[in-house]
Design an enzyme around this catalytic site. Structure first.
Site, mmCIF file in Angstrom:
data_model
loop_
_atom_site.group_PDB
_atom_site.id
_atom_site.type_symbol
_atom_site.label_atom_id
_atom_site.label_comp_id
_atom_site.label_asym_id
_atom_site.label_seq_id
_atom_site.Cartn_x
_atom_site.Cartn_y
_atom_site.Cartn_z
ATOM 1 C CB CYS A 163 -47.051 -47.322 -44.756
ATOM 2 S SG CYS A 163 -48.470 -47.521 -43.669
ATOM 3 C CG HIS A 296 -46.555 -43.114 -49.252
ATOM 4 N ND1 HIS A 296 -46.371 -44.463 -49.070
ATOM 5 C CD2 HIS A 296 -47.218 -42.675 -48.144
ATOM 6 C CE1 HIS A 296 -46.884 -44.827 -47.902
ATOM 7 N NE2 HIS A 296 -47.412 -43.765 -47.323
ATOM 8 C CD GLU A 307 -45.344 -39.113 -52.508
ATOM 9 O OE1 GLU A 307 -46.503 -39.330 -52.086
ATOM 10 O OE2 GLU A 307 -44.652 -39.970 -53.085
ATOM 11 C CE LYS A 328 -49.942 -46.426 -50.429
ATOM 12 N NZ LYS A 328 -48.705 -45.985 -51.084
ATOM 13 C CG HIS A 333 -51.915 -47.263 -47.303
ATOM 14 N ND1 HIS A 333 -50.908 -48.201 -47.437
ATOM 15 C CD2 HIS A 333 -51.362 -46.204 -46.662
ATOM 16 C CE1 HIS A 333 -49.807 -47.726 -46.892
ATOM 17 N NE2 HIS A 333 -50.051 -46.521 -46.423
ATOM 18 C CG PHE A 392 -48.026 -44.661 -38.496
ATOM 19 C CD1 PHE A 392 -48.496 -43.741 -39.406
ATOM 20 C CD2 PHE A 392 -48.930 -45.221 -37.604
ATOM 21 C CE1 PHE A 392 -49.836 -43.385 -39.449
ATOM 22 C CE2 PHE A 392 -50.274 -44.872 -37.630
ATOM 23 C CZ PHE A 392 -50.728 -43.958 -38.561
#
Lengths: 406, 402
Positions: A163, A296, A307, A328, A333, A392
Site C-alpha cells: 500500500c 494514509h 498515524e 479513502k 483503499h 504491509f
C-alpha cells in the site's frame, strides 16, 4: 542535481476517471461504496467495496485488443498512464528518455484465481501461456512501456511494495530524473479488486460493513477498492523548455520500515515519524511549512490512531493546525494505487487551493484529535503538501510536493 | 561502492567457496522432480534439504513461508560476513532492497485454494500476510531489525541485478550508506507448471535436456534460492574497517519487448552493457571475466550468444565466461546475485568453473569457446549480465581489488 516536477495526472478510480471527473467528485465528497459485483460474497460476513464498474467514456484510451488481451490491473494502469500523458501535453515521447515505474500490491491476482479455478475443475492443462505472460507483476509496466513506447530509465520496473507502492514508484522515478537517467518518467500504481485481497482483509476483520470512516470513533475498518494513477514526472529543465504546465515540484521524500509486524503498524508510529522527518529534511523544510497532509487514513482502528500519534510527534503543537484528510473515505483503499492517487490529490490541492474532506467523520475519536477536514472540502491555499503511505511489511513512504516557483 | 558481505542459499550449497567447488566439479542441481499428488514430473533445481533452523536457530519461524525463510537465511549470511551486528543495526538504520519475480505464488495460490474449497474463514490471516509480493522483504526487515528503506523490485529474472542497481544508485545519491541487497524466488509446482505450459521451461524428461547455449535446447529448468550482498559506500566501509570483497563500478539496464527480434533485443542488451562500462570508466577490452544468465532459454540464449560475440569480439574463447544457471537452473530473481557472488569467488580462487555442457556435445557452447574444464584466471574487472524473459536486461561491472 536536477529538480523534478509533476506535469501530468492520470487517475482511474471508482469515483471516476481523469482528474477532470475525479477531482470535483472528491470535493463533493461522493461515495463509491456498493455491493461487490465481481465475485460472489455470500460466504463472507461483509459484502461491500468500491469497484470500477466500467472504464466508460474513457474506453477511448483502451483499444478492443488491449481490453481483450490485458489483465484488469494492467488496463487500469494503461488508461491512467494515457490520461496522465494527455494531461501533460506531451504529444510525442522520446522512447529512450521516457520510462515507466509503478507499484502494486498484488499485480494481477485474477491469474492466480484462474489457476485455481482451472485446477479445481480439473482443467489445469488449459493454463497455457497466459499465467506467465500476465501474472508476474513486472508484466504490467512492461505492457505500458511497450504500448506507450517508453523504454528509458533502464526499462520498466514494478515495485510491489503493497500500500506504499505508489509513493515508492514516485521516489524511484525522482531518483532517476535527478541523476539525469531519464527526462520523463511515468510513475504510478495500480491494483484491481480481487477475491484474494477481499478474503485476506476479511480474515483480518479489517473491512468495514458499510462505509469507510477514517478517524471516526465508530470506524469499523477499511473498504477495499481498485484503481490506478500515474503522474508524469519530468526534469524541470525539460518541462520548462517545452512550456509545460507544472502542478508541483517533488520536494523530497522519506522511506523507512517499522521492522515490527507484517500487518500491524508500530504502536508508537516510530517508523512513520522517521519517514516524515526524512522527507522534511530532504525537502529542506520545517514541519510548520506543511500546509496539508494527505493521510494514509485507512479507517482501521490501529492505522488511524498510529498515524495521528506519528503526526503529533513530528509536528508538535502545530499538528492541530495542519489540515489532514483521507480520500479513502470516499472510494476505499485502492492498495498499490492508493498513494499514487493521493499524490495526484496533493497536486490538485496545490493547483486549486481546495483541501478535500474526510467523509463519514461524524463522531470524532478523542484519541484522533487533529483537523481531519470533516465532511466538507475547504478552500485554503496550499503551497506544500505531504502524502503519507504505509504498507504491509512495515514500509512507510512520505512524499512532499511543493508549489513550483519558477 | 563496496561489497562487504555475501550470503547464499542455493541448491548447491550455502557457502560461496563450497558452491564454487561444486561448480568446478561440474555438478548440477537440475533434476526431474516428482509431484505425485499432481501426477506430474517436471524439471527443476530445488533445495532438497533446506532447514531454516540451521541458520536462524530457535527464532519463531511460524510466520515465515518458504520464500521468507530463504531470504532471511541468506541475508543472515551476508550480514555475518559483513560483520554488521545486531547492535550496529539497532543504532544505525540499514536499508534493504529485495528483487523477486513471484515472491510466493505458492502461498498465494494455496491461500485462495483453501478459501475456495473450505470457505473464506478457513483462509488464515497469518498466511494472508505472506501473499503480498513484498512479504519476503518485510519479513527480512522484521527479522534483522532493518529500519531504513525496505524496497521490493520486480523485473522478472533480472530483479536481483535491478535491486543491486537500486541500492548503488541510492548510495551514489547520498541517500544511503549501507544496503542489504538481494534476490529470492522459490521453486513450486504452480510456477513450474506454468513455465512448462508456456514453453519457457524445458518439457524434456531428462536433466540433459536443459543445455544453456545448446543447439537443441528446449527451455530452462526453474530453480530457487536466495542471494544477498551487503553494499556500502566507501566511507561506510572504511569507517567500519570492512573487508572489501569487490566494488560496484557501473550499471546499466534496458528493455526491449520480448516479441521483438533477437537482433533488436541484443542491441538493447549491448546498450545496457555500454552504459555500465561507461559509468565504470572501463573499456570492453579490460573486462577479464563475463558472467551471463544463459539457462537453456530458446530465445534468451540466442540473444546472450550474440552479446558474448559482440562484447568479446576476437577475445571470444580467451576471456573466462561463466554460466552458473547450468548448475542452478533458472533461479529467477536471485540469478544475478548468484552470478555476482560467483564472480567474486572466481576472482578469489583464480579458477573458473567449467562449462560442462561443452563436454556433452553442446555445439553452441563449443562455438562460443566456453571452457569444458576448470580454467585458471585472474581479472580485475568483471561484467555480470542478465537477460530476462520479458525483454528486460541488466548489466553490472564489478571491480576486484580496486
Amino acid at each position: 542535481m536536477q529538480q523534478v516536477v509533476v506535469t501530468g495526472l492520470g487517475v482511474v478510480t471508482p469515483l471516476g476517471h481523469g482528474a477532470d471527473v475525479f477531482w470535483p467528485a472528491v470535493l463533493r465528497g461522493e461515495s463509491a461504496f456498493a455491493e461487490v459485483s465481481s465475485f460472489d460474497t455470500t460466504k463472507y460476513r461483509i459484502h461491500r467495496g468500491a469497484e470500477i464498474a466500467t472504464l466508460g467514456a474513457r474506453d477511448k484510451y483502451l483499444s478492443e485488443e488491449e481490453a481483450a488481451s490485458m489483465g484488469r490491473t494492467a488496463q487500469f494502469a494503461l488508461v491512467a498512464a494515457r490520461l496522465g500523458l494527455r494531461d501533460s501535453g506531451l504529444s510525442s515521447l522520446d522512447p529512450g528518455r521516457t520510462g515507466v515505474v509503478m507499484g502494486t500490491t498484488s499485480g494481477e491476482p485474477s491469474e492466480i484465481e484462474r489457476f485455481n479455478d482451472l485446477d479445481l475443475s480439473g482443467d489445469l492443462d488449459q493454463i497455457g501461456g497466459r499465467f506467465i505472460s500476465h501474472y508476474p507483476c513486472n508484466h504490467i509496466p512492461g505492457q505500458l512501456a511497450t504500448r506507450l513506447k517508453a523504454f528509458g530509465g533502464g526499462g520498466p520496473v514494478m515495485l510491489p511494495v503493497a500500500c506504499a507502492a505508489g509513493n515508492c514508484a514516485i521516489t524511484y522515478a525522482a531518483d532517476l530524473l535527478q541523476l539525469g537517467e531519464a527526462d520523463v518518467m511515468l510513475a504510478g500504481g495500480a491494483d484491481s479488486f480481487s477475491r484474494i485481497t477481499f478474503t485476506g482483509f476479511a480474515g483480518l476483520m479489517a473491512i468495514a460493513p458499510e462505509r469507510c470512516q477514517p478517524f471516526d470513533l465508530n470506524r469499523k475498518g477499511m473498504m477495499p477498492g481498485e484503481g490506478a494513477a500515474f503522474l508524469v514526472l519530468e526534469r524541470a529543465e525539460h518541462a520548462l523548455k517545452r512550456g509545460a504546465k507544472i502542478y508541483a515540484e517533488v520536494a523530497g521524500y522519506g522511506l523507512s520500515c517499522d521492522a515490527f509486524h507484517m500487518t500491524g503498524g508500530d504502536r508508537e508510529g516510530k517508523g512513520a515519524v522517521r519517514a516524515m522527518e526524512k522527507a522534511l529534511e530532504r525537502s529542506r523544510l520545517n514541519s510548520e511549512e506543511i500546509d496539508y497532509i494527505s493521510a494514509h487514513g485507512t479507517g482501521t482502528k490501529s492505522n488511524d490512531l498510529h498515524e495521528t500519534i506519528a503526526v503529533k510527534k513530528v509536528f508538535g503543537e502545530a499538528a492541530r493546525k495542519v489540515p489532514m484528510s483521507s480520500v479513502k473515505s470516499m472510494f476505499g483503499h485502492t492498495m498499490g494505487a492508493a498513494s499514487a492517487i493521493e499524490a495526484a490529490v496533493c497536486c490538485l490541492t496545490i493547483e486549486h487551493g481546495v483541501v478535500p474532506p474526510t467523509m463519514n467523520l461524524e463522531n470524532p475519536d478523542p484519541e484522533c484529535d487533529l483537523d481531519y477536514v470533516p465532511n466538507e472540502s475547504r478552500e485554503q491555499t496550499v503551497d506544500v503538501a505531504m502524502s503519507n503511505a504505509y504498507a504491509f511489511g512495515g514500509t512507510n513512504a512520505s512524499l512532499i510536493l511543493r508549489r513550483w516557483l519558477s | 561502492m563496496a561489497i562487504t558481505g555475501v550470503g547464499l542459499i542455493t541448491a548447491l550449497g550455502d557457502q560461496p567457496s563450497e558452491v564454487h567447488r561444486v561448480r568446478c566439479e561440474g555438478r548440477s542441481a537440475v533434476r526431474v522432480l516428482d509431484f505425485p499428488e499432481r501426477d506430474a514430473k517436471l524439471l527443476g533445481a530445488s533445495l532438497t534439504d533446506f532447514d531454516a533452523r540451521r541458520y536462524l536457530g530457535d527464532g519463531n519461524l511460524r510466520p515465515l513461508n518458504h520464500v521468507g525463510q530463504l531470504a532471511i537465511s541468506a541475508s543472515q549470511g551476508a550480514l555475518e560476513t559483513a560483520g554488521v551486528s545486531r547492535e550496529e543495526r539497532d543504532v544505525h538504520e540499514m536499508d534493504l532492497v529485495l528483487g523477486t519475480m513471484f515472491c510466493s505464488a505458492h502461498t498465494i495460490t494455496q491461500f485462495d485454494r483453501k478459501a475456495q474449497i473450505s470457505g473464506p474463514k478457513y483462509a488464515m490471516p497469518l498466511e494472508f500476510a505472506n501473499t503480498v509480493i513484498n512479504a519476503a522483504s518485510g519479513q527480512t526487515a522484521i527479522w534483522h531489525n532493518l529500519r531504513g528503506t525496505t524496497m521490493t523490485i520486480s523485473a522478472g529474472t533480472v530483479s536481483g541485478l535491478r535491486a543491486l542497481e537500486y541500492a548503488a544508485r541510492r548510495i551514489a545519491l547520498g541517500w544511503s550508506d549501507q544496503f542489504l541487497v538481494g534476490g529470492v524466488d522459490e521453486h513450486c509446482f504452480e510456477t513450474s507448471w506454468a513455465f512448462q505450459q508456456s514453453g519457457h521451461a524445458s518439457d524434456g524428461s531428462e536433466e540433459a535436456s536443459v543445455t544453456p547455449f545448446g543447439t537443441s535446447r528446449r527451455g530452462f529448468a526453474p530453480g530457487e534460492g536466495a542471494g544477498f550482498l551487503v553494499l556500502e559506500s566507501g566511507a561506510s566501509a572504511r569507517r567500519r574497517g570492512s573487508t572489501i570483497l569487490g566494488t560496484v563500478l557501473g550499471w546499466g539496464s534496458g528493455y526491449c519487448p520480448a516479441h521483438e527480434s533477437e537482433t533488436l533485443r541484443a542491441a538493447t542488451a549491448l546498450e545496457a552493457i555500454a552504459t555500465a562500462l561507461s559509468m565504470a570508466d572501463c573499456e570492453a577490452a579490460r573486462i577479464g571475466y563475463l558472467s551471463c544468465s544463459a539457462n537453456g532459454s530458446i530465445k534468451g540464449d540466442e540473444i546472450e550468444a550474440r552479446v558474448l560475440r559482440e562484447v568479446l569480439g576476437d577475445r571470444l574463447g580467451k576471456v573466462p565466461v561463466a554460466v552458473p544457471a547450468e548448475s542452478f537452473g533458472n533461479a529467477l530473481a536471485p540469478s544475478g546475485i548468484f552470478q555476482a557472488v560467483e564472480a567474486l569467488e572466481t576472482a578469489r580462487q583464480g579458477v573458473l568453473p567449467p562449462f560442462y555442457g561443452a563436454r556433452n556435445g553442446n555445439l553452441g557452447a563449443a562455438e562460443l569457446g566456453l571452457s569444458p574444464e576448470p580454467m585458471e584466471c585472474a581479472f580485475d574487472r568483471a561484467l555480470v549480465f542478465s537477460c530476462g524473459l520479458d525483454g528486460s536486461v541488466s548489466a553490472v561491472v564489478l571491480g576486484i581489488n580496486s
